[in-house]
Design a protein around this motif. Structure first.
Motif, PDB file in Angstrom:
ATOM      1  N   LEU A  85       9.292  -3.425  -5.825  1.00  0.00           N
ATOM      2  CA  LEU A  85      10.823  -2.329  -6.415  1.00  0.00           C
ATOM      3  C   LEU A  85      12.074  -2.670  -5.886  1.00  0.00           C
ATOM      4  O   LEU A  85      13.025  -2.441  -6.602  1.00  0.00           O
ATOM      5  CB  LEU A  85      10.231  -0.950  -6.431  1.00  0.00           C
ATOM      6  N   ILE A  89      -0.611 -10.882 -13.111  1.00  0.00           N
ATOM      7  CA  ILE A  89      -1.542  -9.597 -13.907  1.00  0.00           C
ATOM      8  C   ILE A  89      -2.078 -10.821 -15.331  1.00  0.00           C
ATOM      9  O   ILE A  89      -4.002 -10.439 -14.324  1.00  0.00           O
ATOM     10  CB  ILE A  89      -0.870  -8.851 -14.455  1.00  0.00           C
ATOM     11  N   LEU A 125      16.267  -9.971 -13.715  1.00  0.00           N
ATOM     12  CA  LEU A 125      14.962  -8.589 -13.863  1.00  0.00           C
ATOM     13  C   LEU A 125      13.864  -9.341 -15.056  1.00  0.00           C
ATOM     14  O   LEU A 125      12.054  -8.858 -15.065  1.00  0.00           O
ATOM     15  CB  LEU A 125      15.152  -6.999 -14.285  1.00  0.00           C
ATOM     16  N   THR A 148       9.745  -9.523 -13.456  1.00  0.00           N
ATOM     17  CA  THR A 148       8.726  -9.310 -14.122  1.00  0.00           C
ATOM     18  C   THR A 148       8.381  -9.955 -15.111  1.00  0.00           C
ATOM     19  O   THR A 148       6.563  -9.870 -15.186  1.00  0.00           O
ATOM     20  CB  THR A 148       9.111  -8.259 -15.547  1.00  0.00           C
ATOM     21  N   VAL A 174       1.016  -1.260   0.438  1.00  0.00           N
ATOM     22  CA  VAL A 174      -0.191  -0.132   0.771  1.00  0.00           C
ATOM     23  C   VAL A 174       0.759   1.457   0.025  1.00  0.00           C
ATOM     24  O   VAL A 174      -0.098   2.920  -0.549  1.00  0.00           O
ATOM     25  CB  VAL A 174      -0.885  -0.157   0.814  1.00  0.00           C
ATOM     26  N   ARG A 184      -4.924  -5.426  -6.107  1.00  0.00           N
ATOM     27  CA  ARG A 184      -3.709  -4.362  -6.797  1.00  0.00           C
ATOM     28  C   ARG A 184      -2.937  -5.202  -7.138  1.00  0.00           C
ATOM     29  O   ARG A 184      -2.500  -6.111  -6.727  1.00  0.00           O
ATOM     30  CB  ARG A 184      -3.061  -3.379  -6.136  1.00  0.00           C
ATOM     31  N   VAL A 185      -2.231  -5.319  -7.689  1.00  0.00           N
ATOM     32  CA  VAL A 185      -0.879  -6.349  -8.599  1.00  0.00           C
ATOM     33  C   VAL A 185       0.658  -5.364  -8.440  1.00  0.00           C
ATOM     34  O   VAL A 185      -0.067  -4.542  -9.150  1.00  0.00           O
ATOM     35  CB  VAL A 185      -1.079  -7.254  -9.703  1.00  0.00           C
ATOM     36  N   LEU A 186       0.835  -5.898  -7.144  1.00  0.00           N
ATOM     37  CA  LEU A 186       1.915  -5.113  -7.675  1.00  0.00           C
ATOM     38  C   LEU A 186       3.490  -5.890  -6.839  1.00  0.00           C
ATOM     39  O   LEU A 186       3.565  -6.831  -6.724  1.00  0.00           O
ATOM     40  CB  LEU A 186       2.798  -3.613  -6.493  1.00  0.00           C
ATOM     41  N   PRO A 187       4.635  -5.241  -7.032  1.00  0.00           N
ATOM     42  CA  PRO A 187       6.203  -6.336  -7.636  1.00  0.00           C
ATOM     43  C   PRO A 187       6.852  -5.459  -6.217  1.00  0.00           C
ATOM     44  O   PRO A 187       6.195  -4.885  -6.032  1.00  0.00           O
ATOM     45  CB  PRO A 187       6.617  -5.533  -9.110  1.00  0.00           C
ATOM     46  N   LEU A 228       5.730 -11.558 -12.425  1.00  0.00           N
ATOM     47  CA  LEU A 228       4.656  -9.856 -12.201  1.00  0.00           C
ATOM     48  C   LEU A 228       3.402 -10.090 -13.404  1.00  0.00           C
ATOM     49  O   LEU A 228       2.368  -9.716 -12.837  1.00  0.00           O
ATOM     50  CB  LEU A 228       5.563  -8.446 -12.120  1.00  0.00           C
ATOM     51  N   GLU A 229       3.888 -10.221 -14.440  1.00  0.00           N
ATOM     52  CA  GLU A 229       2.654 -10.596 -15.728  1.00  0.00           C
ATOM     53  C   GLU A 229       1.600 -12.304 -15.545  1.00  0.00           C
ATOM     54  O   GLU A 229       0.745 -11.590 -15.950  1.00  0.00           O
ATOM     55  CB  GLU A 229       3.651 -10.857 -16.862  1.00  0.00           C
ATOM     56  N   ILE A 259       3.665   1.229  -1.417  1.00  0.00           N
ATOM     57  CA  ILE A 259       4.671   1.815  -1.906  1.00  0.00           C
ATOM     58  C   ILE A 259       5.495   2.835  -3.104  1.00  0.00           C
ATOM     59  O   ILE A 259       4.636   3.837  -3.440  1.00  0.00           O
ATOM     60  CB  ILE A 259       3.656   0.821  -3.647  1.00  0.00           C
ATOM     61  N   GLY A 260       6.424   3.370  -3.311  1.00  0.00           N
ATOM     62  CA  GLY A 260       7.606   4.168  -3.184  1.00  0.00           C
ATOM     63  C   GLY A 260       7.591   5.285  -2.804  1.00  0.00           C
ATOM     64  O   GLY A 260       7.880   6.329  -2.645  1.00  0.00           O
ATOM     65  N   MET A 290      13.676  -4.786  -7.750  1.00  0.00           N
ATOM     66  CA  MET A 290      14.010  -4.431  -9.068  1.00  0.00           C
ATOM     67  C   MET A 290      15.657  -3.882  -8.746  1.00  0.00           C
ATOM     68  O   MET A 290      16.077  -3.840  -9.655  1.00  0.00           O
ATOM     69  CB  MET A 290      12.664  -4.177  -9.302  1.00  0.00           C
ATOM     70  N   VAL A 291      15.080  -2.881  -8.517  1.00  0.00           N
ATOM     71  CA  VAL A 291      16.161  -1.869  -8.536  1.00  0.00           C
ATOM     72  C   VAL A 291      17.941  -2.225  -7.374  1.00  0.00           C
ATOM     73  O   VAL A 291      18.746  -1.469  -7.807  1.00  0.00           O
ATOM     74  CB  VAL A 291      15.559  -0.539  -8.133  1.00  0.00           C
TER      75      VAL A 291
END
Lengths: 235, 235
Positions: B224, B207, B196, B200, B18, B219-222, B203-204, B20-21, B227-228
């Motif tokens: 992050l 989804i 990566l 991804t 929730v 909600r569908v979220l990775p 994630l696909e 994220i970011g 990934m980074v």
């Protein structure tokens, strides 16, 4: 009442911003009052493509949305181009009567009364790298038109240090609006694969900028759809 | 009152769910009542690492948080292990008095009164692939302890079709709670780079599952941060 529709597609997830990860169907209209240097949706902006923009009435759009969603209400994302060129009031009224919710993303250059009927309004003022200049009076009229109807948020794409400083100044104008930053994407050719290492490096660059500035107001998010599908259309 | 702290790090962004970011500092405590087969934080779970868990009082934790954030309030993310083993009430009271906000992620096996003082409570019940079994009575006690204090949400990690079906059933129990799904990560070795393309692709896959099921609630979220930074610690 007729919309000029560049594409309707989904369900997929919203790849960016406040609704990131939420299942959605996109309704993308053609036409835009801006010509951002790095536009990733020229097929819905440049009038050279206008013959591909199908005139559809709101009922025809909802028929397509229902077919895609299997008649299960979800969020419909109104996008463009600049969707604020069009009159979405009838589509929103029709969809809401069936339980659909509506989000719209626009640069904030044209205010429309139907903003108040949205569930989510994403205003994405364009930073200096776009080559456009924001008319903040028009932007404020968009917020006034939305009123307390939708959740209104700001999203800013950041390509360079100048954009970042500009975003900080924009946030100072509207400190109470939730703010989402995303790194710019220079790889917008739909026929070329996206370099994931480069994409995550740009996200890391933006995270580092926010952390170094001690600026904890914005959320920093990537474009998930670019990571998963590159710049392919229709997903 | 003493917390056993595995690590304090940041500011970085919350990589999942929730928030994220959102910029945040993590306070990760040691100790867990679960042993998930795919745990990505064993250094804060397995008691073999307990000598690395530093006893700290709340003031010492806040001193570290302040130093990291440059005294600028932000979200402090309480994580583990299972942070609900510990008494975070004094830390939360201290931090809130200085403008910091608090999020906590726990599996929902242990309810604590201080849940009500949080801003965000993420309950992440573990699906069958974890090898653990959820005690739904304990889970409900967590929600009751939180009451109307924080925003309470559910996050479920999905490794396979059985997990997905289980998540749908979990959502049916708590249809009013916002739900976040994220694909499981099998590459948890901090010394190995993350693929990566594989990340991804997972994630696909998730989804596609949500879209195929016509299930538009989650909600569908990775992740992050994976990934980074891969599975590197301290970011």
């Amino acid at each position: 009442m007729t919309l000029r529709v560049a594409e309707i597609f989904g369900p997929t997830i919203q790849g960016e911003g406040v609704l990131i990860g939420a299942p959605t169907v996109f309704v993308r209209t053609g036409g835009c009052d801006y010509r951002c240097s790095w536009c990733d949706s020229l097929h819905a902006v440049d009038s050279a493509h206008r013959h591909d923009w199908l005139p559809m009435d709101p009922e025809a759009v909802m028929t397509e949305v229902r077919a895609l969603s299997g008649d299960r209400p979800l969020t419909v994302s109104l996008s463009g181009g600049n969707p604020a060129i069009h009159d979405f009031a009838p589509l929103i009224a029709l969809g809401k009567s069936e339980g659909y919710t509506f989000a719209c993303e626009t640069q904030g250059s044209i205010a429309k009364p139907w903003f108040a009927a949205l569930d989510t309004l994403v205003l994405s003022p364009k930073p200096p790298s776009s080559g456009e200049e924001v008319d903040w009076s028009a932007f404020e009229r968009c917020l006034e038109a939305a009123g307390n109807g939708p959740e209104s948020v700001i999203k800013i794409v950041i390509f360079d240090d100048a954009d970042f400083a500009w975003a900080q100044a924009a946030h100072a104008r509207f400190p109470d609006l939730p703010l989402y930053l995303q790194p710019g994407n220079l790889m917008v050719d739909p026929d070329k694969p996206v370099d994931l290492t480069e994409t995550t490096a740009r996200l890391e660059w933006l995270i580092d900028k926010v952390v170094a500035a001690g600026w904890f107001a914005p959320r920093v998010l990537p474009q998930l759809h670019v990571m998963v599908w590159g710049n392919k259309r229709g997903v």
